[in-house]
Write a protein that holds these residues in place. Sequence first.
Motif: not given
Lengths: 374, 374, 374, 374
Positions: A23-33, C228-232, D4-8
């Motif tokens: 199982i897994g999870v992808v976090i998109d939008g975690c701030p850098a640093g 980056p990537v899809y929201e360039k 990093n996401a694409f599509g509705n």
Amino acid sequence: MASNAFGNLFRLTSWGESHGKAIGVVIDGCPAGLPLNTDDINAALARRAPGKTPYTTPRQEADIAEIYSGVFNGKTTGAPISIIIFNKDADSSKYEPIKNILRPGHATFTYTEKYGIYDYRGGGRASARETACRVAAGAVAKKILLHFNIQTCAWLTAVGDVNATQLNIDMDITQIERATLQNDLFCPDAAAAQNMQAAIQAAMAAGDSLGGIVAFTAHGLPVGLGDPVYEKLEANLARAMLSIPASKGFEIGEGFRAAHMTGSAHNDLFTAKNNVIQTRTNHAGGTLAGISTGMPLLGCVAFKPPSSIQQPQSSVDIAGAAAEFVLPPGSRHDPCVAIRAVPVVDAMCALVLVDALLMNRAAKLDIPFALQDA
Amino acid sequence: MASNAFGNLFRLTSWGESHGKAIGVVIDGCPAGLPLNTDDINAALARRAPGKTPYTTPRQEADIAEIYSGVFNGKTTGAPISIIIFNKDADSSKYEPIKNILRPGHATFTYTEKYGIYDYRGGGRASARETACRVAAGAVAKKILLHFNIQTCAWLTAVGDVNATQLNIDMDITQIERATLQNDLFCPDAAAAQNMQAAIQAAMAAGDSLGGIVAFTAHGLPVGLGDPVYEKLEANLARAMLSIPASKGFEIGEGFRAAHMTGSAHNDLFTAKNNVIQTRTNHAGGTLAGISTGMPLLGCVAFKPPSSIQQPQSSVDIAGAAAEFVLPPGSRHDPCVAIRAVPVVDAMCALVLVDALLMNRAAKLDIPFALQDA
Amino acid sequence: MASNAFGNLFRLTSWGESHGKAIGVVIDGCPAGLPLNTDDINAALARRAPGKTPYTTPRQEADIAEIYSGVFNGKTTGAPISIIIFNKDADSSKYEPIKNILRPGHATFTYTEKYGIYDYRGGGRASARETACRVAAGAVAKKILLHFNIQTCAWLTAVGDVNATQLNIDMDITQIERATLQNDLFCPDAAAAQNMQAAIQAAMAAGDSLGGIVAFTAHGLPVGLGDPVYEKLEANLARAMLSIPASKGFEIGEGFRAAHMTGSAHNDLFTAKNNVIQTRTNHAGGTLAGISTGMPLLGCVAFKPPSSIQQPQSSVDIAGAAAEFVLPPGSRHDPCVAIRAVPVVDAMCALVLVDALLMNRAAKLDIPFALQDA
Amino acid sequence: MASNAFGNLFRLTSWGESHGKAIGVVIDGCPAGLPLNTDDINAALARRAPGKTPYTTPRQEADIAEIYSGVFNGKTTGAPISIIIFNKDADSSKYEPIKNILRPGHATFTYTEKYGIYDYRGGGRASARETACRVAAGAVAKKILLHFNIQTCAWLTAVGDVNATQLNIDMDITQIERATLQNDLFCPDAAAAQNMQAAIQAAMAAGDSLGGIVAFTAHGLPVGLGDPVYEKLEANLARAMLSIPASKGFEIGEGFRAAHMTGSAHNDLFTAKNNVIQTRTNHAGGTLAGISTGMPLLGCVAFKPPSSIQQPQSSVDIAGAAAEFVLPPGSRHDPCVAIRAVPVVDAMCALVLVDALLMNRAAKLDIPFALQDA
């Protein structure tokens, strides 16, 4: 779409089935640093892990998370963080004989009808195993919150007929957390905890299960989190909590008790302490008009008794013919899912708050200084 | 972002302040081909309209909606539907003297802190007047549902200490609706309704207000609505309900009662009636694993007592100096907001269901025939 | 869903048909504290307004926008901004006789097939009149950008066979803007503008129409806009531009010319001027890896010749029977839509940039100081 | 968020860095019931794989995808599909010496400025290696399209100064596909392909690189895909294509040529063949008013010459001090990225179309029969 994703700016997508490879999870939008490593996540997972006490499922999962992307030289880079937990102790064979019998209170019926196909092994996608992904992502969220001096905590407050005495949430949150960790049930009321354990053992002896209630809090919130109207802080919390398997109810502040109160009793009066505006009481539970007030956030979540019980139950098969449902011998289940829901509730609370924190950066034309002082 | 928008495929955006020129709602994603006219919307608004009974605010708003776009020759075209309601009975002058004093239980504090500016006139954007937009959009949603033989209904089930006897939701929904419309309180229990009225009058005489509970149901749902994990039907309902001003709690099925039950008592056993699989009981409230089972949907929502009371309340001004908050003479408020929340709860339920209905069309590779048989 | 909405954090929803009661746009997510009044919007609309020159449609629309919500005491409050433009000069009767004949290059065919119903009056929702909503929202976006010292500008660079000499975008943007406003065609090359006017008049005399190209730029961008990537940044710009009616192509930087270049010629070499890192050339057009470099943004958009021409055209009716399509006498159309597209391209550019600006506030754990220095 | 996401409805989230442990993609919203296995995906990846010809980077990546979730008994279940590709041939050491020198045309500068941290190893998240995830998800999308008799194809049409003769897209798409696969360049014009190879070899000999143009088509589209206004089919295609690394321009139909045409030449006249309404010509490229017409979709995408060239380039380091950038010896790069972009363009086209196909199911109140006839 969004059915497996949560959050606006801090957005997770979870995947995986109970008896799949991982199982897994992808976090998109975690701030850098943000400093981050696998220990941060595995410490959180350890709290949720099954198999540790007599009061939870005996399934043994080491639940070791690995970070596959988004971290470089010990810090988040702004790229998606992919966290993977491989499944190890999955035995699908015992589900084979019962796969066509509708399991009371379970996903078999609705998944099969909706999708025309159902990965029944261990509950597949509907298994509570998915909540490990929430806890993993929640660990990242909690670390961000801590950077801004915000802390969250959850605990068990009722099991079956046993109610814990209400916790004084005005205590320092470190004390609260210590109290919740004093036993395997995450229950800060030691006496109640003993009664809960007895109740669970009695239910197990009867081949039955019990419901429960989990409370949550957050301290250190700035004023201003939550967007009015449809993204009120409590609205997003309610959605977050009702998305947890087996949850049936949500309250913020006085919750349903507020329905039986008068306005003069419920209103929290404003005052100023050391030049900081706050309220004398906190019946509201930390928000006004959907926006955090700076007072402690306080709410709770009801969990139904697990539907997996060691008693034969009358049912039908997928074609509608009468059939008896009996759990396969040796199958492993939680007698009271509310216990293991504690870290999940905590994680969902943190995920909602981090998202609100990032969203709030766009509320004003100029960014308030308070946001960068951490 | 999304703070003023609701829904994925059937998506509304509402706008407007209590004392602005108008309020309105834009529906993006309404399917083409639905017969629609202003009467459909105004009939729904009439139920929510203030000023009709002694138990709601005396503010007089005709609440006549106009459709500005998206309908042609009596049918929706697939283009956005813009609905506008002009404000008429708005008197902002009386808010001037109290604009700098923090109003207990109100938006003044949090809005001012979050945005640095607050349109205090009549509560501005935080006013419950916004809910007229939900009811207007909900009327469109209800008409779509009806096309697919789905009906929703809501009613008042508690006010202060008065609880109505529980409604038998297995009744035909037309009967339920008739029962809820028999009095101004939307309470199907006539005896309880009388006690509620008495309780409200007593609270008003004391310059106080009362909380209450609203129940909702939907009949005729197909199996399969709701997306598992984060878009569970009950999760989206919970968010919808907690976004209504003054709401403090949400339950689906047994709700918090489930926390005190055993699995053997809570589990709904499957059976087949006339070749249709269903459950003998409905403790779950119409969903399993976040997806509708075909049984009646059943839940409820708690509302706090309105914070506007006719008693002086201790407070501070925006700078933190002690001040007393007194409602301006002649100001108009609901003594029990749960009454007027009934059509709002019904509307939010319908909005969630329509969205789930459209989302469900993408669940399978081939579209199930059932979806087009209406 | 999203088909009538644009943007993530600064999100507009537009509504209205060409011959309906009004058109409008709701902006959700405009930061609080921006000084704003109707003049800001109407000044922008005046540039796009039809009927002013012999080179655009003679339809007379005063295009007076009104702000219905979201502004209080001259500043935005963070609540949705509803802008409404009432339609005045709409004459639908002349569309009646041709409503069943498929109009070449127009929406009739695809809208009717997709929705089963089409509001044919003046093109309904497919009319370029919708772009007034983009310009209105763009005016708000441009005002936000200006607050952060970012300016955008667009101009006409080709009509039919006439190409303007390439503008030096390294000029001060105020000079660029002045140059683009020196004539009705928004063409900074005066000599080319005269040839364009002659070409348009010749096309009109022949009952024909012409295509054209619009260029756009933005100055003052900080480094870091675009995800980056899809929201360039260029991806969102491309979507924005190709959503404008009649647009057929998009380029950033060298665009299609880059396909015929070598890497050594195309690469922009880094240098430092006054301690600011920049590139010696700007073949890339202001972005690298989808993120703004701080160099001027530069791109262009191709527009097809309007399909409404004063010549009979062979067609079929909605049932497939052969029919001739002839524009009704007195119908009004742009001979070269690229001219009036100039302020629309500018608006879409500004909308993309404001959204990127707000999104960028969540990129790092701590907010960079540069963002609040404006 | 969404970066990093694409599509509705058919929504992918991709993750991973060029030199990380793995890259991967999660597809949320794939309809249930699609036969799918790893071969489907690996066959698509094989076309994009590097190291096969002298005209692409010699980096050897087997690019073997594994499906970790969402498939059961050979069919998709409606649960998220997690696809993982482990990185094997990654050698990060050679990037160490140049990590602080700004690489012309590369992400180093903008990523470092935006995030304050950059995973420079092999380009990290900015590497074109991410496009393997697009191709993997695109393979799933292409399989769905095929179920509805829709096929997509892409090919190389220009490299540097060499232009292929225009392909007749009215040919059967199987013939088109066969023609594009006849050589390593995906160029259906055999003579041009030879010249392209010569041009690339000359550029490589000079330590330089070349740009190129990729065309794409789709056959078998129903009328009605694409949502008007901001989700026009060409708008979503444009965003999709400009999100591919190194892309600089997009055209649909005549593209920029349309800007130089008259309306009478550009308009596609309607006719009926075998009772099916279509257009005699297809200058528009398959859409009208943003919605598919049923004619072949046709567009193209410009790619810049790769910025990695074997020549020393003047630059600065991250602190702004003058420095020369020289690629480390043995570093591996594509001399013409347009070649390997061919399957990526094809994948992005398929992803946009599948999303439009699912979105279209919500366009009408009742679902058109045509959608389920496949």
